[in-house]
Scaffold this active site. Structure first.
Site, PDB file in Angstrom:
ATOM      1  N   ASN A   1       0.842  -1.196   0.000  1.00 13.07           N
ATOM      2  CA  ASN A   1       0.000   0.000   0.000  1.00 13.07           C
ATOM      3  C   ASN A   1       0.877   1.246   0.000  1.00 13.07           C
ATOM      4  O   ASN A   1       1.951   1.285   0.619  1.00 13.07           O
ATOM      5  CB  ASN A   1      -1.026   0.004   1.138  1.00 13.07           C
ATOM      6  CG  ASN A   1      -0.435  -0.134   2.529  1.00 13.07           C
ATOM      7  OD1 ASN A   1       0.596  -0.759   2.707  1.00 13.07           O
ATOM      8  ND2 ASN A   1      -1.096   0.455   3.510  1.00 13.07           N
TER       9      ASN A   1
ATOM     10  N   GLU B   1      -2.937  -4.728  -3.040  1.00 12.23           N
ATOM     11  CA  GLU B   1      -3.407  -5.624  -4.105  1.00 12.23           C
ATOM     12  C   GLU B   1      -3.346  -4.926  -5.462  1.00 12.23           C
ATOM     13  O   GLU B   1      -2.999  -5.544  -6.479  1.00 12.23           O
ATOM     14  CB  GLU B   1      -4.846  -6.074  -3.831  1.00 12.23           C
ATOM     15  CG  GLU B   1      -5.015  -6.890  -2.558  1.00 12.23           C
ATOM     16  CD  GLU B   1      -5.314  -6.036  -1.328  1.00 12.23           C
ATOM     17  OE1 GLU B   1      -4.821  -4.899  -1.240  1.00 12.23           O
ATOM     18  OE2 GLU B   1      -6.038  -6.525  -0.451  1.00 12.23           O
TER      19      GLU B   1
ATOM     20  N   CYS C   1     -10.376  -4.996   0.481  1.00 14.05           N
ATOM     21  CA  CYS C   1     -11.525  -4.084   0.416  1.00 14.05           C
ATOM     22  C   CYS C   1     -12.375  -4.428  -0.818  1.00 14.05           C
ATOM     23  O   CYS C   1     -11.964  -5.200  -1.693  1.00 14.05           O
ATOM     24  CB  CYS C   1     -11.041  -2.630   0.355  1.00 14.05           C
ATOM     25  SG  CYS C   1     -10.362  -2.138  -1.234  1.00 14.05           S
TER      26      CYS C   1
ATOM     27  N   GLU D   1       0.297   5.234   0.548  1.00 13.44           N
ATOM     28  CA  GLU D   1      -0.660   6.267   0.947  1.00 13.44           C
ATOM     29  C   GLU D   1      -0.226   7.629   0.429  1.00 13.44           C
ATOM     30  O   GLU D   1       0.857   7.790  -0.154  1.00 13.44           O
ATOM     31  CB  GLU D   1      -0.815   6.239   2.472  1.00 13.44           C
ATOM     32  CG  GLU D   1      -1.374   4.884   2.922  1.00 13.44           C
ATOM     33  CD  GLU D   1      -1.692   4.801   4.401  1.00 13.44           C
ATOM     34  OE1 GLU D   1      -1.272   5.691   5.172  1.00 13.44           O
ATOM     35  OE2 GLU D   1      -2.377   3.835   4.780  1.00 13.44           O
ATOM     36  N   ASN D   2      -1.118   8.604   0.611  1.00 17.66           N
ATOM     37  CA  ASN D   2      -0.882   9.933   0.066  1.00 17.66           C
ATOM     38  C   ASN D   2      -1.462  10.961   1.025  1.00 17.66           C
ATOM     39  O   ASN D   2      -2.502  10.701   1.652  1.00 17.66           O
ATOM     40  CB  ASN D   2      -1.557  10.029  -1.314  1.00 17.66           C
ATOM     41  CG  ASN D   2      -1.122  11.243  -2.086  1.00 17.66           C
ATOM     42  OD1 ASN D   2      -1.527  12.366  -1.799  1.00 17.66           O
ATOM     43  ND2 ASN D   2      -0.270  11.028  -3.063  1.00 17.66           N
ATOM     44  N   ALA D   3      -0.836  12.142   1.085  1.00 15.72           N
ATOM     45  CA  ALA D   3      -1.348  13.215   1.937  1.00 15.72           C
ATOM     46  C   ALA D   3      -2.775  13.597   1.543  1.00 15.72           C
ATOM     47  O   ALA D   3      -3.567  14.007   2.388  1.00 15.72           O
ATOM     48  CB  ALA D   3      -0.424  14.424   1.854  1.00 15.72           C
TER      49      ALA D   3
HETATM   50  N1  THU Z   1      -5.230  -1.651   2.558  1.00 12.93           N
HETATM   51  C1  THU Z   1      -4.634  -2.447   1.615  1.00 12.93           C
HETATM   52  O1  THU Z   1      -3.590  -2.090   1.060  1.00 12.93           O
HETATM   53  N2  THU Z   1      -5.216  -3.619   1.302  1.00 12.93           N
HETATM   54  C2  THU Z   1      -6.292  -4.138   1.932  1.00 12.93           C
HETATM   55  O2  THU Z   1      -6.673  -5.252   1.638  1.00 12.93           O
HETATM   56  C3  THU Z   1      -6.994  -3.356   2.955  1.00 12.93           C
HETATM   57  C4  THU Z   1      -6.462  -2.000   3.211  1.00 12.93           C
HETATM   58  C5  THU Z   1      -4.558  -0.406   2.931  1.00 12.93           C
HETATM   59  C6  THU Z   1      -5.175   0.862   2.431  1.00 12.93           C
HETATM   60  C7  THU Z   1      -4.619   1.864   3.429  1.00 12.93           C
HETATM   61  O3  THU Z   1      -3.326   2.283   3.007  1.00 12.93           O
HETATM   62  C8  THU Z   1      -4.478   1.078   4.700  1.00 12.93           C
HETATM   63  O4  THU Z   1      -4.531  -0.289   4.337  1.00 12.93           O
HETATM   64  C9  THU Z   1      -5.540   1.377   5.733  1.00 12.93           C
HETATM   65  O5  THU Z   1      -6.801   1.278   5.178  1.00 12.93           O
END
Ligand code: THU
Length: 131
Positions: free
Chosen positions: A41, A54, A85, A43-45
């Protein structure tokens, strides 16, 4: 192969950029050629612009020429299984069949749960729906 997939997902999780949630996730998909593709994963500001592990793994697969997902491993933190998700279930659906196994492991690599794609995304809409 399952162990190699878990190792790849755990290694990807180590590279996660989870600056805001601190919730690290790694993923690995195996394509029809037997090749493993990992993602983490990022993330971004601007929060909605973050991407799931995934999605990164699927992008890596497509970039390398893979077109079918044969198996998925998702590595989250301790505690509850890190379930994909809804958006990621649909992204997996694009390249996977209903029986494709999806395993969720913790940060030690212990398998917490295994489900088929059809169990996680029943009655789904996919490429065949457009034919
Ligand atoms: N996240 C994933 O990368 N995959 C998942 O299956 C569930 C959630 C990440 C998104 C975000 O960066 C962090 O988990 C918290 O939601």
């Amino acid at each position: 192969m399952a162990d190699a997939m878990i190792a790849a997902a755990l290694a990807a999780r180590e590279r996660s950029y989870a600056a805001y949630s601190r919730f690290r996730v790694g993923a690995c998909v195996r394509c029809e050629r037997g090749t493993l593709h990992a993602g983490c994963n990022v993330e971004n500001a601007a929060y909605p612009e973050g991407v799931c592990a995934e999605a990164g793994a699927i992008s890596a697969m497509v970039l390398s020429g893979g077109r079918r997902i044969e198996a998925v491993v998702i590595a989250g933190g301790g505690g509850a299984p890190c379930m994909p998700c809804g958006g990621c279930r649909q992204k997996i659906r694009e390249f996977a069949g209903p029986d494709t196994p999806i395993r969720v492991v913790d940060d030690t690599g212990t398998v917490l749960l295994e489900r088929s794609l059809a169990e996680l995304l029943p009655d789904s809409f996919g490429p065949d729906s457009l034919l």
